[in-house]
Every structure is written in C-alpha cells, then in structure tokens.
Design an enzyme around this catalytic site. Structure first.
Site, mmCIF file in Angstrom:
data_model
loop_
_atom_site.group_PDB
_atom_site.id
_atom_site.type_symbol
_atom_site.label_atom_id
_atom_site.label_comp_id
_atom_site.label_asym_id
_atom_site.label_seq_id
_atom_site.Cartn_x
_atom_site.Cartn_y
_atom_site.Cartn_z
ATOM 1 C CD GLU A 31 37.737 -19.113 -78.898
ATOM 2 O OE1 GLU A 31 37.831 -20.282 -78.531
ATOM 3 O OE2 GLU A 31 37.933 -18.137 -78.146
ATOM 4 C CD GLU A 79 36.467 -15.654 -71.871
ATOM 5 O OE1 GLU A 79 37.548 -16.005 -71.382
ATOM 6 O OE2 GLU A 79 35.557 -16.451 -72.184
ATOM 7 C CG ASN A 87 41.456 -20.363 -73.015
ATOM 8 O OD1 ASN A 87 42.099 -20.193 -71.984
ATOM 9 N ND2 ASN A 87 40.729 -19.406 -73.572
ATOM 10 N N GLY A 133 30.990 -20.437 -73.903
ATOM 11 C CA GLY A 133 30.485 -20.707 -72.564
ATOM 12 C C GLY A 133 28.972 -20.668 -72.456
ATOM 13 C CE LYS A 163 37.369 -19.631 -72.053
ATOM 14 N NZ LYS A 163 36.037 -19.214 -72.478
ATOM 15 C CB SER A 178 29.533 -24.344 -76.768
ATOM 16 O OG SER A 178 29.258 -23.270 -75.870
ATOM 17 C CG HIS A 209 39.729 -15.563 -75.399
ATOM 18 N ND1 HIS A 209 38.549 -15.174 -74.815
ATOM 19 C CD2 HIS A 209 39.588 -16.881 -75.696
ATOM 20 C CE1 HIS A 209 37.733 -16.218 -74.765
ATOM 21 N NE2 HIS A 209 38.343 -17.272 -75.278
#
Ligand code: 13P
Length: 256
Positions: free
Chosen positions: A171, A101, A10, A177, A12, A217, A99
């Site tokens: 996730e 985010e 991904n 991150g 992003k 991560s 996701h």
C-alpha cells in the site's frame, strides 16, 4: 501456479455495531456461490467483529472476518489492547498488521510488526502484513529497497512453513485515501519485488504460493488493470469497501 485471489475490506474506524450489521448484511445479501473462487474478508473495528461474524455464520456465506490490529503478548496488563486468543475465539481468520496509519499515527515500528506477525502465526491467524513507501521515498528512487526491508523485518525469525498462510499488502502511502492510485505497472513492479524478497527468504515455492495484495484507492473503476497483473493477487480496500455495491464489484473483478 494459480493463487486464489483475495479481496479484503479494511473498514478502518468506520461503522458502529448497528451500522456494521447493516453493511455486513448488505454484503451477505449480494453473495453468490461464485464468490467461493475468491477469499473475501471483512476487517471491521474490534467491536464489530463478533456481530459481523454472527451475520455471516447465520447466512452460511463463505466470507471471513479479520481484525485491524492485535497485541503480541498473550494476556496481561496492556490496557486497551486485544490478544490473538481473543480474536481466535470469535472466529477471526485474518489480522492486518503494520498498516501505514498505525506506523505513522501510532508509532508502530518494524520490530512491533514482527512481534505481531509472529504472535498471529503462532496463534493460527493469518497476518496481512502491510508495507508501503511515502512519496518522499518514492521520489528518492528508494521504493523497492524500502518496501523489501519492511518485508524482511516483518518476517524476521520465521520459517517457510510458518509463513505459508501469511499475506502481504503493498500500500503506497501516497495512494491511500487520496484518490491517487499507483499505475498497474508501478504496483506490479513493487509486488514482484515483494515476491522476490519472499523467495530470497523462504524459497521459490513459498513465494509462488503467497498472496500479495495491492491497496490504495482501489475501486471498481481501476480494479481491472491492477488485478490482471501477474504479481497482484487481490486488494486491501478502504473507502470502496464501505459500500456493498462497490465491494461486490471488486470481488467480482477477481473472478473474471
Ligand atoms: P483506500 O482504499 O481508502 O485508499 O484505503 C486503502 C487502505 O489503506 C486499505 O488498508
């Protein structure tokens, strides 16, 4: 039951078209016939999808492209949105939905995730449905309940045949991150709970066939411990997917 492992990058909001072509070419250059044993997917930003696909097709490598988002309506006055048909036409085989985010920064709800998942399945693109808890949910001891409710909501209204190519990515938000990975045991526990929920919804066979990925991560240094867990079928990779060398190591970890 042997599920084919999947390694999906991904990207992003990283890489202009020129940069995406370079990274795709770098990844393609590292391609080995052995990689056919893994489903390798690159999910760059929308504008990079077609250029990336062109590089991969030219090189005749078995690497797929996936989008990071989609709108559920077929067409119309939805400024800034992209439809399933648009993705399908350029050869997109996968699309990430829900996701964290998008859920936290752009207000995506379970209902929207469900609409997107259904639209993708109807249009012949496999959804990669993301689920995962915040640190507050984990600290409250409600991780499995929370994540499994997200799975149920994403697949609401669908049947076993419809979801057969869908993928779930677990996730944990606190691991994305941050450099802080879930331990293999923590990740395995939740991925097993996701699979049990899929079994409840669609039966054991569908659950045994569905890929459940871990993301957060994941990198060459910690992939081995995660990938050998019985219910972890691969990874959804952020940072480590932006370098061909580390992405190759992650793909190859799926082969051993
Ligand atoms: P990182 O691998 O950078 O933690 O990102 C994970 C992720 O969000 C993939 O979708």
């Amino acid at each position: 039951m042997t599920r084919k492992k999947m390694m999906a990058g991904n990207w992003k909001m990283n890489k202009t078209v020129a940069e995406a072509v370079v990274l795709t070419q770098d990844i393609s250059n590292q391609y080995d016939k052995e990689w056919e044993g893994v489903d390798v997917v690159l999910c760059p930003p929308f504008v990079d999808l077609k250029p990336a696909k062109t590089v991969l097709d030219f090189d005749k490598v078995k690497i797929s492209v996936g989008a990071q988002n989609v709108h559920w309506e077929p067409e119309g006055a939805f400024t800034g949105e992209i439809s399933v048909a648009m993705l399908k036409e350029i050869g997109c085989e996968y699309c990430i939905v829900g996701h964290s985010e998008r859920r936290t920064l752009f207000g995506e709800t379970d209902e929207m995730v469900n609409k997107k998942t259904r639209a993708l399945i109807a249009g012949g693109i496999a959804p990669i449905v993301c689920v995962g808890e915040s640190l507050a949910v984990r600290d409250a001891g409600e991780t499995e309940e929370y994540v499994c409710a997200q799975v149920r909501a994403a697949f609401a209204g669908l049947d076993a045949v419809e979801v057969k190519d869908a993928v779930v990515a677990y996730e944990p938000i606190w691991a994305i991150g941050t450099g802080r990975t879930a331990t293999p045991e923590q990740a395995q526990e939740v991925c097993a709970a996701v699979r049990a929920t899929v079994a409840e919804l669609f039966g054991e066979e569908t659950a045994q066939n569905m890929r459940v990925l871990y993301g957060g991560s994941m990198k060459p240094e910690n992939v081995e411990g995660l990938i050998c867990q019985p219910d972890i079928d691969g990874g959804l990779i952020g940072g480590a997917a932006l370098k061909a060398a580390s992405f190759r190591q992650l793909v190859e970890a799926c082969l051993s």
